[in-house]
Design a protein around this motif. Sequence first.
Motif, mmCIF file in Angstrom:
data_model
loop_
_atom_site.group_PDB
_atom_site.id
_atom_site.type_symbol
_atom_site.label_atom_id
_atom_site.label_comp_id
_atom_site.label_asym_id
_atom_site.label_seq_id
_atom_site.Cartn_x
_atom_site.Cartn_y
_atom_site.Cartn_z
ATOM 1 N N UNK A 3 -5.666 -0.860 -2.808
ATOM 2 C CA UNK A 3 -6.813 -1.775 -2.789
ATOM 3 C C UNK A 3 -6.995 -2.260 -1.347
ATOM 4 N N UNK A 4 -8.243 -2.269 -0.832
ATOM 5 C CA UNK A 4 -8.446 -2.578 0.593
ATOM 6 C C UNK A 4 -7.864 -3.906 1.054
ATOM 7 N N UNK A 5 -8.020 -4.959 0.257
ATOM 8 C CA UNK A 5 -7.452 -6.251 0.643
ATOM 9 C C UNK A 5 -6.761 -6.850 -0.569
ATOM 10 N N UNK A 6 -5.470 -7.042 -0.464
ATOM 11 C CA UNK A 6 -4.705 -7.575 -1.591
ATOM 12 C C UNK A 6 -3.604 -8.482 -1.072
ATOM 13 N N UNK A 7 -3.305 -9.497 -1.859
ATOM 14 C CA UNK A 7 -2.230 -10.439 -1.546
ATOM 15 C C UNK A 7 -1.062 -10.160 -2.483
ATOM 16 N N UNK A 120 11.998 -5.215 -3.784
ATOM 17 C CA UNK A 120 11.627 -3.843 -4.138
ATOM 18 C C UNK A 120 11.343 -2.962 -2.933
ATOM 19 N N UNK A 121 10.958 -3.566 -1.809
ATOM 20 C CA UNK A 121 10.757 -2.767 -0.597
ATOM 21 C C UNK A 121 9.401 -2.090 -0.509
ATOM 22 N N UNK A 126 1.898 -2.207 0.353
ATOM 23 C CA UNK A 126 0.723 -2.091 -0.504
ATOM 24 C C UNK A 126 -0.151 -3.334 -0.492
ATOM 25 N N UNK A 127 0.268 -4.351 0.247
ATOM 26 C CA UNK A 127 -0.508 -5.598 0.294
ATOM 27 C C UNK A 127 -0.839 -5.954 1.741
#
Length: 201
Positions: A3-7, A120-121, A126-127
């Motif tokens: 996802x382009x922008x995720x927290x 989890x590493x 991914x964020x």
Amino acid sequence: MTVPFAIGLTGGIGSGKSTVADLFAARGASIVDTDVIAHSLTAPGGAAMPAIVDAFGAQFADASGALDRARMRALVFSDGKAKATLEAILHPRIRAGALAAAEAATGDYVMYAVPLLVESGTWRDRVSRVLAVDCREEVQIARVMARNNLTEAQVRAIMAAQASRVERLAAADDVIDNNDGLDALAPQIDRLHAQYLKMRG
């Protein structure tokens, strides 16, 4: 696909992650909760249950066909190999479920609620930002003892299996202080929500 922008929202047990996630959701964020996905995978008929029964035996499913959580928790706390086996079954399925939910989300931005984000590493890649909910350890312990009817020793054992407060803060781009209850949370969340809307572009 990411996802382009995720927290990535994280925090130790009893830190108040769920409360913070609800407050961001009320402001327009789409929350993707990996605990909810994990529970659906291990519910009666859940997609992970056949692999869990194959790996651990039928005694790890309860009468309804769901994961016997208490039995599994006791095993993975005492057996690192069993913990690794369970994670190898669950983690790829959780990641796939989280990404599918994020791609379908319609909110202002996606916020993944990931209790073990630091441990989890793979989540860090991914964020766009890591947001940690922080509070003093004695506050965590008191909250979990009250909520889950656990002893202090049991809560400390769970905390010892998670990243330390220092490790979590070191990994965070943003921090919410949740020592002082709901009234103190709102202005912090308002500020970060506005910041994330700007960053999202």
